[in-house]
Design a protein around this motif. Structure first.
Motif, PDB file in Angstrom:
ATOM      1  N   GLN A   3    -122.881  13.378  17.781  1.00  0.00           N
ATOM      2  CA  GLN A   3    -121.594  13.420  17.034  1.00  0.00           C
ATOM      3  C   GLN A   3    -121.717  14.079  15.585  1.00  0.00           C
ATOM      4  OE1 GLN A   3    -120.527   9.202  17.481  1.00  0.00           O
ATOM      5  NE2 GLN A   3    -119.816   9.358  19.458  1.00  0.00           N
ATOM      6  N   LYS A   4    -122.673  13.585  15.067  1.00  0.00           N
ATOM      7  CA  LYS A   4    -122.875  14.233  13.479  1.00  0.00           C
ATOM      8  C   LYS A   4    -123.050  15.638  13.669  1.00  0.00           C
ATOM      9  CE  LYS A   4    -125.264   9.950  11.767  1.00  0.00           C
ATOM     10  NZ  LYS A   4    -126.448   9.411  11.240  1.00  0.00           N
ATOM     11  N   PHE A   8    -120.500  18.159  11.894  1.00  0.00           N
ATOM     12  CA  PHE A   8    -121.081  19.211  10.844  1.00  0.00           C
ATOM     13  C   PHE A   8    -120.747  20.685  11.379  1.00  0.00           C
ATOM     14  CE2 PHE A   8    -124.383  22.377   9.657  1.00  0.00           C
ATOM     15  CZ  PHE A   8    -124.186  22.416   8.389  1.00  0.00           C
TER      16      PHE A   8
END
Length: 90
Positions: A3-4, A8
């Motif tokens: 998810q990060k 990003f």
């Protein structure tokens, strides 16, 4: 972690695309009241539009940019009361 990375990449792509300058635009619009409700056909029936927009060069000190637009299309309307009286001739 996935998810990060996705967040990003999404935010990074917006910053890359926001820096590009476009001076021309081509647009196609297909509009129909059937898209909203298949049971009711109201006054406006449909329309198709082709549009081309472009920015002019700087022409004067007061006006920096002008937008010019060329549009080709049609709009169709349904009458309020769609009945036709036919008379037979003898």
């Amino acid at each position: 972690m996935k998810q990060k990375i996705f967040l990003f990449l999404t935010l990074y792509s917006f910053t890359l695309l926001s820096q590009q300058k476009y001076s021309k635009e081509f647009n196609f619009l297909n509009d129909n009241d059937l898209f909203i409700s298949p049971t009711q056909d109201r006054y406006y029936t449909n329309g198709v539009l082709l549009t081309y927009r472009y920015l002019s060069q700087k022409t004067s000190e007061n006006i920096e940019k002008k937008t010019f637009e060329i549009q080709l299309g049609h709009h169709m309307y349904t009458p309020f009361k769609a009945t036709v009286n036919q008379y037979m001739r003898s």
